[in-house]
Motif scaffolding. Structure first.
Motif, PDB file in Angstrom:
ATOM      1  N   ASP A 113      -1.015   7.412   8.900  1.00 56.43           N
ATOM      2  CA  ASP A 113       0.073   7.914   8.054  1.00 56.43           C
ATOM      3  C   ASP A 113       1.243   8.390   8.901  1.00 56.43           C
ATOM      4  O   ASP A 113       2.404   8.066   8.617  1.00 56.43           O
ATOM      5  CB  ASP A 113      -0.441   9.049   7.173  1.00 56.43           C
ATOM      6  N   TYR A 114       0.931   9.167   9.966  1.00 59.05           N
ATOM      7  CA  TYR A 114       2.011   9.662  10.832  1.00 59.05           C
ATOM      8  C   TYR A 114       2.762   8.497  11.471  1.00 59.05           C
ATOM      9  O   TYR A 114       4.008   8.486  11.514  1.00 59.05           O
ATOM     10  CB  TYR A 114       1.459  10.588  11.917  1.00 59.05           C
ATOM     11  N   ALA A 142       3.030   5.434  10.444  1.00 59.81           N
ATOM     12  CA  ALA A 142       3.787   4.679   9.449  1.00 59.81           C
ATOM     13  C   ALA A 142       5.116   5.365   9.145  1.00 59.81           C
ATOM     14  O   ALA A 142       6.142   4.702   8.903  1.00 59.81           O
ATOM     15  CB  ALA A 142       2.962   4.524   8.165  1.00 59.81           C
ATOM     16  N   ARG A 143       5.111   6.700   9.183  1.00 57.85           N
ATOM     17  CA  ARG A 143       6.340   7.452   8.875  1.00 57.85           C
ATOM     18  C   ARG A 143       7.280   7.556  10.067  1.00 57.85           C
ATOM     19  O   ARG A 143       8.503   7.637   9.903  1.00 57.85           O
ATOM     20  CB  ARG A 143       5.979   8.866   8.400  1.00 57.85           C
ATOM     21  N   ASN A 144       6.729   7.580  11.282  1.00 55.69           N
ATOM     22  CA  ASN A 144       7.548   7.892  12.449  1.00 55.69           C
ATOM     23  C   ASN A 144       7.612   6.792  13.493  1.00 55.69           C
ATOM     24  O   ASN A 144       8.360   6.909  14.460  1.00 55.69           O
ATOM     25  CB  ASN A 144       7.016   9.171  13.110  1.00 55.69           C
ATOM     26  N   ARG A 151       5.698   4.022  16.362  1.00 55.25           N
ATOM     27  CA  ARG A 151       4.803   4.164  17.510  1.00 55.25           C
ATOM     28  C   ARG A 151       5.621   4.380  18.778  1.00 55.25           C
ATOM     29  O   ARG A 151       6.511   3.573  19.081  1.00 55.25           O
ATOM     30  CB  ARG A 151       3.940   2.916  17.683  1.00 55.25           C
ATOM     31  N   HIS A 174       9.228  12.587  18.857  1.00 54.25           N
ATOM     32  CA  HIS A 174       8.037  12.698  18.025  1.00 54.25           C
ATOM     33  C   HIS A 174       7.562  14.146  17.938  1.00 54.25           C
ATOM     34  O   HIS A 174       7.776  14.952  18.856  1.00 54.25           O
ATOM     35  CB  HIS A 174       6.904  11.834  18.588  1.00 54.25           C
ATOM     36  N   THR A 175       6.913  14.457  16.819  1.00 61.75           N
ATOM     37  CA  THR A 175       6.235  15.742  16.671  1.00 61.75           C
ATOM     38  C   THR A 175       4.881  15.641  17.361  1.00 61.75           C
ATOM     39  O   THR A 175       4.096  14.729  17.068  1.00 61.75           O
ATOM     40  CB  THR A 175       6.024  16.080  15.182  1.00 61.75           C
ATOM     41  N   GLY A 196      -2.057  14.305  10.029  1.00 56.05           N
ATOM     42  CA  GLY A 196      -0.712  13.761  10.116  1.00 56.05           C
ATOM     43  C   GLY A 196       0.333  14.728  10.614  1.00 56.05           C
ATOM     44  O   GLY A 196       1.539  14.510  10.424  1.00 56.05           O
TER      45      GLY A 196
END
Length: 297
Positions: free
Chosen positions: A173-174, A176-178, A180, A190-191, A238
């Motif tokens: 999920d992470y 997909a949102r941010n 690679r 990135h977080t 996530g």
């Protein structure tokens, strides 16, 4: 020397090493009050104050430290000679004390020593789980477990596990949102989840490398924790990327809850080693333990 005087010296050394009457009493299997009386009797007999006592701490005086330095090698030699008598028994026997990190104790050490103790009931083993770097000589451990790169040069080191890798992972999920990350510089966008080191209290700088180039990356994010299991939970939830040893992350990767990224930037490094002083006169029980935990590849 009278027989009870040797017992008094052993009791004093235990208090000196533990820096606590409570811990020393537990180690010796006696009461705190009886131990305090024993040390006081020794001080009166020697007409010297050997320990400074406060409500929070117990520490040796100069005289006490000199006495402890005299006793340690003598008692170590007695213990080693007694252990050597086990060679005359039909089965190896004796007590072995080991200090190890939580991960090494659970994943590598305990499964092997459990099998050893089932086979040899006269061998007793104590594993002290501690994340800090322990002075095994001063604290009277027979051996310790550390990563290969952390073992001091004057110790004998025996590999007990495979090479390890620090892997960078995130939840599907992470990612997909941010997206690679591909290279270390991407991590600034990135977080990330920080791991606070239990030994020194600082934040772990992610150790990455490729083609002989090694870099340490300081990351930022919303969540920081000193417990690797919670760091993994946060990554699965996530909350960001995390960087931990592959042994911690494998089950999450296998289940699809975590996805490795930047794998070409995650080199391997020497895994866990059992280490012990080169001057140690190994007992048959200890020699057997070393062979049982040795990494066979």
């Amino acid at each position: 020397m009278k027989r009870d005087e040797l017992g008094d010296l052993i009791a004093f050394l235990a208090v000196c090493e533990e820096r606590s009457f409570t811990r020393a009493a537990a180690r010796l299997g006696t009461s705190q009050s009886a131990l305090s009386h024993t040390v006081k009797r020794l001080e009166e007999r020697m007409a010297l104050r050997l320990l400074n006592r406060t409500t929070r701490n117990v520490a040796p005086t100069d005289a006490g430290e000199k006495l402890a330095e005299t006793l340690r090698p003598a008692l170590d030699d007695i213990e080693a000679r007694l252990d050597s008598l086990n060679a005359l028994r039909d089965r190896p026997a004796g007590n072995i004390r080991i200090t190890a990190s939580r991960d090494a104790a659970h994943t590598i050490l305990f499964p092997k020593v459990a099998a050893l103790m089932r086979e040899y009931p006269d061998i007793t083993i104590e594993i002290s789980v501690d994340q800090r770097f322990t002075d095994i000589v001063a604290e009277r451990f027979d051996a310790g477990v550390r990563l290969g790169e952390s073992v001091e040069k004057d110790m004998i080191a025996v590999r007990i596990g495979p090479d390890l890798r620090m892997l960078v992972v995130g939840s599907p999920d992470y990612l997909a949102r941010n997206g690679r990350p591909e290279v270390p510089d991407d991590l600034t966008h990135h977080t990330c989840i920080n791991l606070r080191l239990p030994t020194l209290g600082g934040l772990y700088a992610w150790e990455l490398g490729k083609d002989g180039r090694n870099i340490n990356v300081r990351v930022e994010g919303q969540f920081t924790c000193s417990d690797p299991d919670l760091v993994i939970e946060a990554a699965v939830a996530g909350l960001g990327l995390c960087c931990l040893p592959d042994t911690h992350l494998q089950s999450g990767i296998d289940s699809g809850k975590l996805v490795p990224v930047m794998q070409e930037w995650c080199p391997s490094f020497p895994g866990y080693h059992l280490y012990y002083p080169s001057r140690l006169q190994t007992s048959p029980a200890f020699a057997l333990l070393v062979e049982r935990v040795r990494w066979r590849g």
